[in-house]
Write a protein that holds these residues in place. Structure first.
Motif, PDB file in Angstrom:
ATOM      1  N   LEU A 183       0.832  -1.202   0.000  1.00 17.51           N
ATOM      2  CA  LEU A 183       0.000   0.000   0.000  1.00 17.51           C
ATOM      3  C   LEU A 183       0.869   1.255   0.000  1.00 17.51           C
ATOM      4  CD1 LEU A 183      -3.268   0.597   1.939  1.00 17.51           C
ATOM      5  CD2 LEU A 183      -1.532   2.372   1.870  1.00 17.51           C
ATOM      6  N   THR A 205       2.422   1.676  -3.439  1.00 15.19           N
ATOM      7  CA  THR A 205       1.470   1.910  -4.523  1.00 15.19           C
ATOM      8  C   THR A 205       0.840   3.290  -4.448  1.00 15.19           C
ATOM      9  OG1 THR A 205       0.975  -0.468  -4.526  1.00 15.19           O
ATOM     10  CG2 THR A 205      -0.544   0.954  -5.701  1.00 15.19           C
ATOM     11  N   ARG A 206       0.612   3.788  -3.261  1.00  8.64           N
ATOM     12  CA  ARG A 206      -0.079   5.079  -3.119  1.00  8.64           C
ATOM     13  C   ARG A 206       0.743   6.249  -3.623  1.00  8.64           C
ATOM     14  NH1 ARG A 206       1.263   8.224   1.607  1.00  8.64           N
ATOM     15  NH2 ARG A 206      -0.769   9.232   1.420  1.00  8.64           N
ATOM     16  N   TRP A 242      -7.892  -0.324  -7.711  1.00 12.13           N
ATOM     17  CA  TRP A 242      -6.549  -0.622  -8.199  1.00 12.13           C
ATOM     18  C   TRP A 242      -6.231  -2.080  -7.882  1.00 12.13           C
ATOM     19  CZ3 TRP A 242      -2.664   3.897  -6.884  1.00 12.13           C
ATOM     20  CH2 TRP A 242      -3.242   5.128  -7.261  1.00 12.13           C
ATOM     21  N   HIS A 281      -7.035  -2.426  -4.028  1.00 15.43           N
ATOM     22  CA  HIS A 281      -7.179  -1.235  -3.196  1.00 15.43           C
ATOM     23  C   HIS A 281      -8.347  -0.395  -3.693  1.00 15.43           C
ATOM     24  CE1 HIS A 281      -2.716  -1.820  -2.360  1.00 15.43           C
ATOM     25  NE2 HIS A 281      -3.273  -1.824  -1.177  1.00 15.43           N
ATOM     26  N   ASP A 282      -9.076   0.189  -2.759  1.00 17.49           N
ATOM     27  CA  ASP A 282     -10.062   1.217  -3.080  1.00 17.49           C
ATOM     28  C   ASP A 282      -9.345   2.560  -3.077  1.00 17.49           C
ATOM     29  OD1 ASP A 282     -12.378  -0.401  -3.284  1.00 17.49           O
ATOM     30  OD2 ASP A 282     -12.501  -0.497  -1.095  1.00 17.49           O
ATOM     31  N   ASN A 283      -9.486   3.310  -4.145  1.00 20.82           N
ATOM     32  CA  ASN A 283      -8.868   4.621  -4.278  1.00 20.82           C
ATOM     33  C   ASN A 283      -9.881   5.697  -3.907  1.00 20.82           C
ATOM     34  OD1 ASN A 283      -7.523   6.976  -5.128  1.00 20.82           O
ATOM     35  ND2 ASN A 283      -8.242   6.691  -7.229  1.00 20.82           N
ATOM     36  N   LEU A 324      -5.465   5.267  -0.342  1.00 19.77           N
ATOM     37  CA  LEU A 324      -5.823   3.896  -0.687  1.00 19.77           C
ATOM     38  C   LEU A 324      -6.174   3.102   0.564  1.00 19.77           C
ATOM     39  CD1 LEU A 324      -3.054   2.905  -3.294  1.00 19.77           C
ATOM     40  CD2 LEU A 324      -5.247   4.045  -3.692  1.00 19.77           C
TER      41      LEU A 324
END
Length: 279
Positions: free
Chosen positions: A49, A52-53, A69, A86-88, A105
Motif C-alpha cells: 500500500l 502503490t499510493r 486498483w 485497493h479502493d482509491n 488507498l
C-alpha cells in the motif's frame, strides 16, 4: 468483453463475477527494485500500500485514476500474480510534492479469495506497467492455484491481529487453526495496541476459543461492555486489536478451574485497573 469459444478465462470474467465494470479498474504490475518492493518479504499489505499510493506526477495513472486498483507482482515471462486490491479515495493534496502524488488507498475485499492464487498473462507492449480495465480485462488467466494450508503455530505461539482473525474464521487455508481452537477451552488476551490496554477473557464449555473469537470478528466487541463502548465511538478501533492465548484447557476441565485462571490473569495484568475488564 469478448468471450472465448475455447473456454478460456480472462480477468474480465472475474471482474464481471464480482460486479465490477472495467472502467472502474486499473491493473498495476509491480516489479522488484531497490527503491521500492525489494524482495518477496516486502509483499505484505502495509508495504504494498505504501509503495502503490505514491505515484509520479505526470505518469500514466494521471490525477484521477479509477476507484479500484489491482496490484500484481511480475513473475517469469509475462506472468503476473495478483497481490491485493485497493479502493482509491482520491489524491491527498496536502501530501503532494514537486514530483509525486499520494493517493488515499485502502485494502479492498475485491477478489480477496484470489490473493496470491491468481496469475494472469500480462500484455507484451513496451509501456505496460499500468493498464486500464478496458485493456486489462482481456488478460488471460493462466492459473488459480489451490489455497495453501497455513500450519497452526501452536497455542503458545499464537498472536494474531484483527485482519488475521478474520482469515482464521473464514479462509480455508486456516482450517487447521479452526480445528485446534475449536478443541480447547482457555484464557485469551486482547491487547489494544494503540492504547496499550488489555482485556482478559475466557472461553469455556461448548463455546471454546474458536466460538468466542468468532463473536469478536462478527461484532467487533464480543459483547464486552468496555470494548462495545470503544467500538461504538470508533468502529475502526478493532484494527488495533491483537489476540493471543494465555492458557488453554482440555474440554473436560471443570469450569471452576477456568474461572480461577481467568481471575489470576486479570490480577497479574492489572486489566481491571488499567485495561478493559470491568469485573
Amino acid at each position: 468483453m469478448e468471450t472465448s469459444s475455447e473456454g478460456e478465462i480472462n480477468l474480465g470474467h472475474l471482474l464481471a463475477a464480482a460486479g465490477i465494470l472495467p472502467g472502474e479498474v486499473v491493473a498495476i504490475r509491480h516489479t522488484f527494485k531497490d527503491d521500492g518492493l525489494v524482495t518477496p518479504a516486502d509483499l505484505n499489505d502495509e508495504k504494498v500500500l505504501a509503495y502503490t499510493r505514491s505515484q509520479e506526477i505526470g505518469n500514466k495513472l494521471g490525477a484521477h485514476p479509477p476507484r479500484v486498483w489491482l496490484s500484481f507482482i511480475a513473475e517469469s515471462g509475462l506472468r503476473a500474480r495478483f497481490l491485493v486490491a485497493h479502493d482509491n479515495h482520491g489524491e491527498i493534496r496536502a501530501d503532494r510534492t514537486d514530483t509525486h502524488r499520494f493517493f488515499d488507498l485502502a485494502v479492498s475485499p475485491l477478489l480477496s479469495k484470489l490473493r496470491n492464487r491468481l496469475s494472469i498473462e500480462w500484455s507484451r507492449d513496451a509501456v505496460n506497467w499500468a493498464k486500464r480495465g478496458e485493456s486489462a480485462q482481456t488478460f488471460r488467466v493462466v492459473e488459480i492455484a489451490d489455497p495453501q494450508n497455513v500450519p497452526f503455530p501452536g497455542f503458545d505461539r499464537l498472536i494474531v491481529d484483527h485482519h488475521t482473525l478474520g482469515l482464521i474464521i473464514e479462509d480455508s487455508r486456516f482450517r487447521d487453526w479452526r480445528s485446534a481452537l475449536a478443541s480447547v477451552q482457555g484464557i485469551y488476551l486482547i491487547t489494544d495496541t494503540k492504547a496499550g490496554k488489555h482485556y482478559v477473557g475466557k472461553a469455556d464449555g461448548r463455546e471454546r476459543i474458536l466460538g468466542r473469537w468468532r463473536s469478536y470478528w462478527k461484532s467487533g466487541h464480543g459483547g464486552n461492555l468496555a470494548l462495545r463502548d470503544l467500538t461504538a465511538k470508533d468502529a475502526s478501533s478493532t484494527r488495533h486489536f491483537q489476540f493471543s492465548l494465555l492458557r488453554v484447557f482440555g474440554p473436560d476441565v471443570p469450569l471452576e478451574q477456568v474461572d480461577s485462571a481467568e481471575a489470576h490473569f486479570k490480577k497479574a495484568l492489572c486489566s481491571r485497573e488499567f485495561g478493559y475488564n470491568q469485573n
